[in-house]
Each structure stands twice: as C-alpha cells, then as structure tokens.
Design a protein around this motif. Structure first.
Motif, PDB file in Angstrom:
ATOM      1  N   LYS A 120      -5.402   3.001   8.725  1.00  0.00           N
ATOM      2  CA  LYS A 120      -6.983   4.397   9.530  1.00  0.00           C
ATOM      3  C   LYS A 120      -6.852   4.475  11.265  1.00  0.00           C
ATOM      4  O   LYS A 120      -7.209   5.355  11.804  1.00  0.00           O
ATOM      5  N   TYR A 172       0.735  -0.727   0.318  1.00  0.00           N
ATOM      6  CA  TYR A 172      -0.483   0.042   0.069  1.00  0.00           C
ATOM      7  C   TYR A 172       0.689   1.267  -0.039  1.00  0.00           C
ATOM      8  O   TYR A 172       0.485   2.090  -0.594  1.00  0.00           O
ATOM      9  N   ALA A 229      -5.764   3.970   4.237  1.00  0.00           N
ATOM     10  CA  ALA A 229      -5.790   2.388   3.776  1.00  0.00           C
ATOM     11  C   ALA A 229      -6.318   1.489   5.289  1.00  0.00           C
ATOM     12  O   ALA A 229      -5.277   1.622   5.668  1.00  0.00           O
TER      13      ALA A 229
END
Length: 258
Positions: free
Chosen positions: A191, A169, A187
């Motif tokens: 979070k 990511y 994401a």
C-alpha cells in the motif's frame, strides 16, 4: 566438519575490499541496465535456461560454499559463529530450495549470463562472510546477549518474515503456472511502496551487518542496496507505465520517504 584450514591473512582484506568496490560497480551498472529477467526479460542476452533452474543454481553457493569456507576457520565450532551461520542458512534455505519451488514460472527463461554473474557473486560473498564468522571475527558467548546481536537478530528476523510474506503475496496474484498476467499489489506494505520484498531484504541484511558487527556484513548490506535499489526504481517505473491507475502516491522502496 573437515579439519583442513586455509591461510589467507594476506589476501582476505583485498577480497573484502573488492566486495565494497563491486558494490559501486554493481550500482553503476544496474542504474543503467536493468537485468533482463522477470518482468524485464528481453531478447539479446544470449541463451536462456528455465527461471526455476537458474534460480536454484545461481543461489546455491550461499548454502554449500558458505559451509565449505566456514569449515576452514579456526573458530568453526564456536557457539556464536555456528548460530550466525545457521541464521544465514535459514535465509538461503528458503531462497535456494523453497522460493524457486513456489514460483509460478513455467515456460519462462532467464539469460544464463545473468545466472552466471549471480553464481559468481554468491561464491565471493560466501567466502567473505564465512571466513569472517569462523576465522577473523571475535564472538564470545556473551555476544548473544549484547545489544548489537539482539537488535541485529530482530531486524534480520523481521526482514526475513517481511520478504517471505511479500513473495507469498505476489505469488498469490497469479492463478497458476500458466498465468502470465501482472496485477497491482494492494496489501500490506504494498500500500505504501512498490517493492516491500526488496525493502525487507535490505532490512534483513542490515540486521546481519549489525549482529555480526563486521566489515563483511557491512559489505553485504551495501551490495544489497546497490543491487536492489536500482531494480526497485525500474519496477516502479514499469508499474507506472503499464497501469494507468497505479497509485501515484506510492513510494518506491522506503515507506513515506523514497
């Protein structure tokens, strides 16, 4: 595998104890000085080399030295020790050969002294882990169905997957090799915490400590915390200083806790 063996009964406990002691020193040092690579790179640390090349070299002992030291043990052909070795190598196959190739770091460097310290640690840790697996540990075939192995392997697998996803990511936030920008990750576990990659790696090596049920595995888990926890704090502070809109409720390393 080679047939030669070493006899280190007198000094293996001292080296194992040294790994525990090194964890304390590492935490003390990393809590005061943020290692100068990645977003924390800075001048004044001597000559540098390419980040990708440094990463491959400094992590590589966890592949070749691990196998070398493992091959010297009396239980090197045991079913369980071989399975544990292969699980260890899955992590480092990714860390040494896959992860560096996925980095978007063209033109970025790392101080050679940082890479040299990591290289030395990986030789030391490979020795400690490998000798326990193939010589000093006791792992009958029934170990594979024990609660310790099942729980540890589950945590190890979840930690590996979480670490791999987190890295993927973060890589995706950059357009290409020449992109030097940083963005706020938003994401998955990002979070809730700033460093899911570090959290996942800690879970992974906690799993290793449990499924090997060994002082060697425990020493590696403690060292992982000592090395990554202070850097997680530095990363969190860096994000807060760089982005005014960085989520203030986001924790550093452990969801809802820290």
């Amino acid at each position: 595998m080679p047939t030669f063996e070493i006899h280190d009964e007198a000094w293996y406990p001292w080296i194992l104890g040294g790994l525990f002691a090194l964890s304390l020193v590492t935490y003390w040092a990393c809590d005061r000085i943020t290692a100068p690579y990645g977003r924390h790179v800075k001048r004044g640390w001597g000559p540098a080399w390419g980040v990708r090349e440094c990463w491959i070299v400094m992590e590589s002992p966890a592949l070749w030295a691990m196998v070398l030291f493992y091959s010297m043990g009396e239980q090197k052909l045991g079913r369980v020790p071989l399975i544990l070795l292969r699980l260890h190598q899955v992590h480092y196959f990714n860390r040494v050969l896959i992860y560096p190739m996925r980095m978007k770091v063209r033109g970025k460097g790392m101080p050679i002294i940082v890479a040299a310290c990591a290289f030395a640690f990986n030789i030391l840790n490979s020795y400690v882990q490998a000798r326990w697996l193939s010589n000093y540990g006791s792992y009958p075939d029934s170990w594979l169905t024990s609660p310790k192995f099942i729980l540890g392997a589950t945590l190890f697998g979840l930690g590996f997957l979480g670490n791999f996803w987190s890295d993927s990511y973060l890589f995706s936030l950059r357009a290409d090799e020449d992109d030097r920008s940083y963005k706020i990750p938003k994401a998955g576990l990002f979070k809730f915490i700033t460093c899911p990659n570090y959290f996942s790696e800690m879970v992974e090596w906690l799993g290793w400590a449990i499924m090997t049920w060994s002082p060697a595995g425990l020493a590696f888990f403690i060292y992982t915390i000592a090395n990554l926890a202070p850097r997680a704090v530095s990363n969190h502070q860096w994000y807060l200083s760089k982005f005014n809109d960085y989520p203030k409720e986001r924790r550093i390393l452990i969801p809802f806790v820290y």
